[in-house]
Scaffold this motif. Structure first.
Motif, mmCIF file in Angstrom:
data_model
loop_
_atom_site.group_PDB
_atom_site.id
_atom_site.type_symbol
_atom_site.label_atom_id
_atom_site.label_comp_id
_atom_site.label_asym_id
_atom_site.label_seq_id
_atom_site.Cartn_x
_atom_site.Cartn_y
_atom_site.Cartn_z
ATOM 1 N N ASN A 163 50.527 39.047 31.340
ATOM 2 C CA ASN A 163 51.265 39.033 30.029
ATOM 3 C C ASN A 163 50.549 39.798 28.795
ATOM 4 O OD1 ASN A 163 52.253 35.828 31.009
ATOM 5 N ND2 ASN A 163 53.586 37.377 30.527
ATOM 6 N N LYS A 164 49.819 40.809 29.443
ATOM 7 C CA LYS A 164 49.327 41.987 28.433
ATOM 8 C C LYS A 164 49.805 43.096 28.540
ATOM 9 C CE LYS A 164 44.997 39.463 28.747
ATOM 10 N NZ LYS A 164 43.623 39.639 29.039
ATOM 11 N N VAL A 165 49.940 44.173 27.676
ATOM 12 C CA VAL A 165 50.169 45.346 27.573
ATOM 13 C C VAL A 165 49.551 46.407 28.507
ATOM 14 C CG1 VAL A 165 50.330 47.357 25.836
ATOM 15 C CG2 VAL A 165 51.238 45.284 25.004
ATOM 16 N N ASN A 166 50.192 47.048 29.345
ATOM 17 C CA ASN A 166 49.449 47.977 30.389
ATOM 18 C C ASN A 166 48.846 47.224 31.414
ATOM 19 O OD1 ASN A 166 50.464 50.644 29.687
ATOM 20 N ND2 ASN A 166 48.771 51.168 28.947
ATOM 21 N N GLU A 167 49.103 45.907 31.551
ATOM 22 C CA GLU A 167 48.637 45.067 32.761
ATOM 23 C C GLU A 167 49.704 44.353 33.448
ATOM 24 O OE1 GLU A 167 44.982 43.136 32.447
ATOM 25 O OE2 GLU A 167 44.625 43.546 30.606
ATOM 26 N N PRO A 168 50.461 45.346 34.252
ATOM 27 C CA PRO A 168 51.569 44.710 35.033
ATOM 28 C C PRO A 168 51.127 43.701 36.178
ATOM 29 C CG PRO A 168 51.224 46.832 35.640
ATOM 30 C CD PRO A 168 50.288 46.694 34.636
ATOM 31 N N PRO A 169 52.083 42.785 36.424
ATOM 32 C CA PRO A 169 51.691 41.801 37.454
ATOM 33 C C PRO A 169 51.055 42.616 38.952
ATOM 34 C CG PRO A 169 53.587 41.208 36.538
ATOM 35 C CD PRO A 169 53.237 42.477 36.066
ATOM 36 N N ILE A 170 50.253 41.702 39.439
ATOM 37 C CA ILE A 170 49.864 42.625 40.746
ATOM 38 C C ILE A 170 50.062 41.320 41.967
ATOM 39 C CG2 ILE A 170 48.206 44.068 39.831
ATOM 40 C CD1 ILE A 170 45.842 41.923 40.502
ATOM 41 N N VAL A 171 50.164 41.743 43.051
ATOM 42 C CA VAL A 171 50.017 40.998 44.324
ATOM 43 C C VAL A 171 48.632 40.344 44.367
ATOM 44 C CG1 VAL A 171 50.287 40.683 46.657
ATOM 45 C CG2 VAL A 171 51.700 42.276 45.428
ATOM 46 N N ALA A 172 48.639 38.895 44.299
ATOM 47 C CA ALA A 172 47.390 38.224 44.519
ATOM 48 C C ALA A 172 47.128 37.892 45.970
ATOM 49 C CB ALA A 172 47.273 37.133 43.431
ATOM 50 N N ASP A 173 48.273 37.721 46.732
ATOM 51 C CA ASP A 173 48.240 37.373 48.040
ATOM 52 C C ASP A 173 49.710 37.807 48.580
ATOM 53 O OD1 ASP A 173 47.592 36.461 50.568
ATOM 54 O OD2 ASP A 173 47.661 34.316 50.135
ATOM 55 N N TYR A 174 49.686 38.485 49.804
ATOM 56 C CA TYR A 174 50.943 38.917 50.127
ATOM 57 C C TYR A 174 51.677 37.976 51.103
ATOM 58 C CZ TYR A 174 49.057 43.777 50.006
ATOM 59 O OH TYR A 174 48.632 44.907 49.493
ATOM 60 N N GLY A 175 52.870 37.854 51.230
ATOM 61 C CA GLY A 175 53.708 36.880 51.947
ATOM 62 C C GLY A 175 53.747 37.146 53.358
ATOM 63 N N ILE A 176 53.400 38.051 53.841
ATOM 64 C CA ILE A 176 53.108 38.467 55.197
ATOM 65 C C ILE A 176 51.636 38.535 55.438
ATOM 66 C CG2 ILE A 176 53.869 39.976 57.131
ATOM 67 C CD1 ILE A 176 56.178 38.475 55.931
ATOM 68 N N HIS A 177 51.251 37.381 56.475
ATOM 69 C CA HIS A 177 49.986 37.703 57.103
ATOM 70 C C HIS A 177 49.596 37.861 58.516
ATOM 71 C CE1 HIS A 177 49.765 35.007 53.228
ATOM 72 N NE2 HIS A 177 48.686 35.841 53.044
ATOM 73 N N GLU A 178 50.908 37.598 59.203
ATOM 74 C CA GLU A 178 50.825 37.860 60.668
ATOM 75 C C GLU A 178 52.287 38.276 60.996
ATOM 76 O OE1 GLU A 178 51.353 33.681 62.435
ATOM 77 O OE2 GLU A 178 49.455 34.036 61.684
ATOM 78 N N ILE A 179 52.393 39.057 62.177
ATOM 79 C CA ILE A 179 53.504 39.660 62.382
ATOM 80 C C ILE A 179 54.724 38.814 62.765
ATOM 81 C CG2 ILE A 179 53.426 39.713 65.030
ATOM 82 C CD1 ILE A 179 54.323 42.687 64.783
ATOM 83 N N ASP A 180 54.753 37.204 62.986
ATOM 84 C CA ASP A 180 55.496 36.398 63.241
ATOM 85 C C ASP A 180 56.136 36.114 61.848
ATOM 86 O OD1 ASP A 180 55.420 36.324 65.992
ATOM 87 O OD2 ASP A 180 54.109 34.517 65.955
ATOM 88 N N ASP A 181 55.461 36.369 60.794
ATOM 89 C CA ASP A 181 55.968 35.995 59.486
ATOM 90 C C ASP A 181 57.248 36.628 59.186
ATOM 91 O OD1 ASP A 181 54.036 34.117 59.126
ATOM 92 O OD2 ASP A 181 52.822 35.671 57.752
ATOM 93 N N TRP A 182 57.404 37.816 59.721
ATOM 94 C CA TRP A 182 58.659 38.763 59.415
ATOM 95 C C TRP A 182 59.830 37.820 60.097
ATOM 96 C CZ3 TRP A 182 58.356 42.368 56.370
ATOM 97 C CH2 TRP A 182 57.390 43.117 56.220
ATOM 98 N N GLY A 183 59.821 37.039 60.914
ATOM 99 C CA GLY A 183 60.877 36.211 61.417
ATOM 100 C C GLY A 183 61.397 34.878 60.357
ATOM 101 N N LYS A 184 60.579 34.845 59.253
ATOM 102 C CA LYS A 184 60.794 33.642 58.549
ATOM 103 C C LYS A 184 61.637 34.293 57.224
ATOM 104 C CE LYS A 184 56.511 31.556 59.837
ATOM 105 N NZ LYS A 184 55.043 31.124 59.337
ATOM 106 N N GLY A 192 57.627 34.485 48.928
ATOM 107 C CA GLY A 192 56.368 34.091 49.288
ATOM 108 C C GLY A 192 55.133 34.827 48.747
ATOM 109 N N ALA A 193 55.325 36.118 48.133
ATOM 110 C CA ALA A 193 54.191 36.835 47.642
ATOM 111 C C ALA A 193 53.609 36.018 46.459
ATOM 112 C CB ALA A 193 54.666 38.099 47.155
ATOM 113 N N LYS A 194 52.296 35.978 46.489
ATOM 114 C CA LYS A 194 51.813 35.357 45.117
ATOM 115 C C LYS A 194 51.348 36.341 44.331
ATOM 116 C CE LYS A 194 47.786 32.493 43.858
ATOM 117 N NZ LYS A 194 46.675 31.549 44.238
ATOM 118 N N VAL A 195 51.908 36.081 43.020
ATOM 119 C CA VAL A 195 51.924 37.229 41.862
ATOM 120 C C VAL A 195 50.934 36.687 40.910
ATOM 121 C CG1 VAL A 195 53.156 38.674 40.245
ATOM 122 C CG2 VAL A 195 54.138 38.045 42.602
ATOM 123 N N LYS A 196 50.006 37.711 40.430
ATOM 124 C CA LYS A 196 49.070 37.432 39.327
ATOM 125 C C LYS A 196 49.769 37.823 37.917
ATOM 126 C CE LYS A 196 44.446 37.296 37.652
ATOM 127 N NZ LYS A 196 43.033 37.723 38.268
#
Length: 344
Positions: A74-95, A67-71
């Motif tokens: 596709n460029k040299v020396n520009e690896p993908p980054i997390v655009a939005d985490y997959g965990i936003h609140e503690i209960d998300d760990w249970g999913k 569920g992490a949103k990845v930006k």
């Protein structure tokens, strides 16, 4: 000696005709397609006559399916980054559930191994990069994981177990694809992030489950300890036969590491820029800015530190994608020109 024999000899601290080596880096302009990446890495290894391939899936492949949103650039020396985490609140760990090893983005990295096996035809060892369960959990949640570990450790451990089992499924799929080992990377085993007691509880317990799934099956198994102030003595005891860390800029040198372990050491090349006391870059990494003679001397120095045995020359982590051709060739020249070369 062929490449397989040379790697096995180094892993066992036996005599080699010359010290084996590899330089690895991200392929951020090509790493979203497994076939393209396999071709690029195989061509690179063949061009520079390296002795193994460390597969380089992009560093967030283990969290996109959770569920992490990845930006992706596709460029040299520009690896993908997390655009939005997959965990936003503690209960998300249970999913967090167990996923098949062939699922989604994980499956693309299995294809990477399959394509590499076809291209190398058993002539060069290749190892798959995997991340510790806690490392993937941290990438999935960011540093809020530290709060969640304290607020509801049971729930976080439940998620870590699911990530562990997913990683084991991925390991098994890669073994079927023909990999010769694994590069197990932990980015959390450093004292700047956790205490040793915390790592034993949230890290090691899950790490060992993953490593035990392949340690008796594959012959080339590396543990990579990422960052400064690392828990070297803890990770060194893992059931692997090779250790990699930032030996050229952390406090544990190759010389000191040899006193602490008889396992094969993978390193010797500084992969990061040089900084002043204000943490400002004063020079790019040696493979980018160095002269041929500087790189050769750098490599020879590393070989001399441990007498050339039980050593594989490589960077402490990913090298800069702008590393120059002349300096990558200079790594090989340094090995050939060292006093330990015994070419027949």
């Amino acid at each position: 000696m062929d490449k397989i024999d040379r790697i096995k000899a180094a892993l066992n601290s036996e005599e080699v005709d010359y010290v084996p080596s590899n330089i690895w880096m991200h392929y951020s302009a090509a790493d979203q397609d497994p076939r393209t990446l396999a071709e690029a890495q195989t061509e690179f290894a063949q061009k520079y006559n390296f002795d193994f391939i460390k597969l380089m899936p992009f560093g967030l492949y283990g969290v996109q399916d959770y569920g992490a949103k990845v930006k992706i650039f596709n460029k040299v020396n520009e690896p993908p980054i997390v655009a939005d985490y997959g965990i936003h609140e503690i209960d998300d760990w249970g999913k967090i559930d167990v996923l098949p090893g062939y699922y989604g983005t994980f499956g693309k990295q299995v294809q990477l191994a399959q394509h590499t096996a076809k291209l190398t035809q058993g002539k060069i060892p290749f190892i798959q990069t995997i991340f510790s369960p806690l490392t993937n959990a941290r990438k999935l949640a960011g540093d809020r994981i530290l709060w969640d570990m304290k607020e509801n450790p049971k729930l976080v451990k439940q998620a870590l177990q699911a990530i562990t089992e997913t990683t084991i499924n991925f390991v098994k799929a890669n073994i079927e694809a023909g990999v010769h080992g694994f590069f197990f990377a932990t980015q959390c085993a450093n004292y700047d992030f956790l205490t040793e007691e915390e790592y034993l509880e949230f890290g090691q317990y899950y790490d060992l489950q993953v490593i035990n799934a392949y340690k008796d099956v594959t012959y080339f198994n590396v543990a990579h300890i990422h960052g400064d102030n690392v828990m070297f003595d803890l990770i060194e005891k893992y059931p692997v036969n090779c250790i990699n860390w930032h030996d050229r800029w952390t406090s544990i040198s190759l010389t000191e590491a040899r006193k602490r372990t008889d396992k094969c050491l993978l390193g010797g090349i500084r992969e990061v820029p040089y900084y002043n006391q204000k943490n400002e870059v004063i020079r790019e990494s040696l493979l980018v800015s160095g002269t041929v003679s500087e790189v050769e001397e750098h490599v020879i120095e590393a070989i001399d530190e441990v007498g050339g045995r039980g050593l594989i020359i490589g960077p402490g982590c990913c090298s800069d994608q702008l590393s120059t051709e002349k300096n990558i060739f200079a790594v090989r020249r340094g090995i050939y020109n060292s006093s330990l070369v015994k070419l027949s």
